[in-house]
Design an enzyme around this catalytic site. Structure first.
Site, mmCIF file in Angstrom:
data_model
loop_
_atom_site.group_PDB
_atom_site.id
_atom_site.type_symbol
_atom_site.label_atom_id
_atom_site.label_comp_id
_atom_site.label_asym_id
_atom_site.label_seq_id
_atom_site.Cartn_x
_atom_site.Cartn_y
_atom_site.Cartn_z
ATOM 1 N N SER A 142 44.016 32.811 36.440
ATOM 2 C CA SER A 142 42.802 32.095 36.062
ATOM 3 C C SER A 142 42.525 32.318 34.587
ATOM 4 O O SER A 142 42.796 33.394 34.047
ATOM 5 C CB SER A 142 41.610 32.604 36.875
ATOM 6 O OG SER A 142 40.396 32.053 36.389
ATOM 7 N N TYR A 170 36.324 39.328 40.554
ATOM 8 C CA TYR A 170 37.373 38.300 40.520
ATOM 9 C C TYR A 170 37.992 38.222 39.127
ATOM 10 O O TYR A 170 39.218 38.198 38.977
ATOM 11 C CB TYR A 170 36.785 36.956 40.916
ATOM 12 C CG TYR A 170 37.768 35.812 40.819
ATOM 13 C CD1 TYR A 170 38.742 35.617 41.796
ATOM 14 C CD2 TYR A 170 37.727 34.932 39.741
ATOM 15 C CE1 TYR A 170 39.648 34.571 41.707
ATOM 16 C CE2 TYR A 170 38.634 33.882 39.644
ATOM 17 C CZ TYR A 170 39.585 33.703 40.628
ATOM 18 O OH TYR A 170 40.480 32.668 40.530
ATOM 19 N N LYS A 174 41.935 39.081 38.055
ATOM 20 C CA LYS A 174 42.853 38.116 37.444
ATOM 21 C C LYS A 174 43.383 38.639 36.105
ATOM 22 O O LYS A 174 44.523 38.337 35.726
ATOM 23 C CB LYS A 174 42.160 36.770 37.268
ATOM 24 C CG LYS A 174 41.931 36.041 38.593
ATOM 25 C CD LYS A 174 43.227 35.796 39.347
ATOM 26 C CE LYS A 174 43.026 34.994 40.614
ATOM 27 N NZ LYS A 174 44.288 34.714 41.337
#
Length: 255
Positions: A142, A170, A174
């Site tokens: 991402s 998150y 990533k």
């Protein structure tokens, strides 16, 4: 010429499913192994791909694969080795975003699925990849994990999107996944392994949840098919000049 064997983790929905559709629709050059945490989900995904492209039936396989379960990973590896003998591409796509209010749970869930799982998957399946004459290892990451983009965001030089509820885990996971991809690139580039970290963009996905509101990112998410087409372009060799980088549809992000 036999088709290239592609394994996609978390291929029952979102980006993984879109990639399976793009690959099998593009040509007969790809045989896609759809993996999911449950066999029933993989079967449903396979049926959906076949419904849109009936000719793809002979170029699809399914396997149960939970990236957080070592026994499941080993079972899938044995299945692939027995059925195909090698892999031409591994798309480490399975991921999760947690909004759990407990910070320990939130970070553990994200790190286990988004970092530890892909690390184990890459390690277990790499010997099969290295049997290919042109192997690809793709980590679906991402732009949220890019340090360069984060610096811009935090410094206020870019429009700041609303912070997701209980966000952070998150993004951190990533960023760690990007390091995993970068390390694999430097360790195996001399053996011919083409490693990419790939940012699909903000697309429709079950990552945020299964309600329509969350799947569509409150109506702001783009179609997952765009990410599927970009993954196809990588596997077609159109992005080979960007090997070892964090790529997205229109270019490359800073790490």
């Amino acid at each position: 010429m036999p088709p290239k064997i592609i394994l996609i983790t978390g291929a029952n929905s979102g980006i993984g499913l879109a990639a399976a559709k793009a690959l099998t629709s593009a040509s007969t050059n790809y045989h896609v192994i759809i993996s999911a945490r449950s066999l029933s989900k993989a079967q449903i995904a396979k049926a959906e791909v076949e419904a849109e492209n009936p000719s793809s039936a002979s170029r699809l396989s399914i396997v149960q694969l939970d990236v957080t379960d070592g026994a499941s990973i080993k079972y899938a590896q044995v299945f692939v080795e027995k059925e195909f003998g090698h892999l031409d591409a591994l798309i480490n796509n399975a991921a999760i975003a947690s909004g759990d209010p407990d910070i320990y749970t939130r970070y553990k869930v994200c790190m286990d699925t988004n970092v530890v799982g892909p690390a184990v998957i890459a390690d277990v399946f790499r010997p099969l990849l290295l049997k290919s004459s042109n192997p690809y290892s793709i980590f679906v990451s991402s732009g949220a994990g890019s340090f360069g983009r984060a610096v811009e965001r935090f410094s206020g030089t870019r429009d700041k999107p609303p912070e997701p509820k209980n966000g952070g885990a998150y993004h951190v996971s990533k960023a760690a996944l990007n390091m995993l991809a970068l390390r694999e690139h430097h360790m195996y580039v001399d053996k011919g392994l083409k490693v990419f970290a790939f940012s699909p963009g903000f697309v429709v996905s079950n990552l945020r949840g299964t309600s329509n509101e969350l799947r569509t990112g409150w109506g702001k998410a783009g179609p997952a098919s765009v990410a599927g087409e970009t993954l196809l372009s990588i596997l077609d060799g159109k992005r080979d000049l960007d090997v070892g980088k964090l790529v997205y549809k229109d270019g490359v992000y800073d790490w």
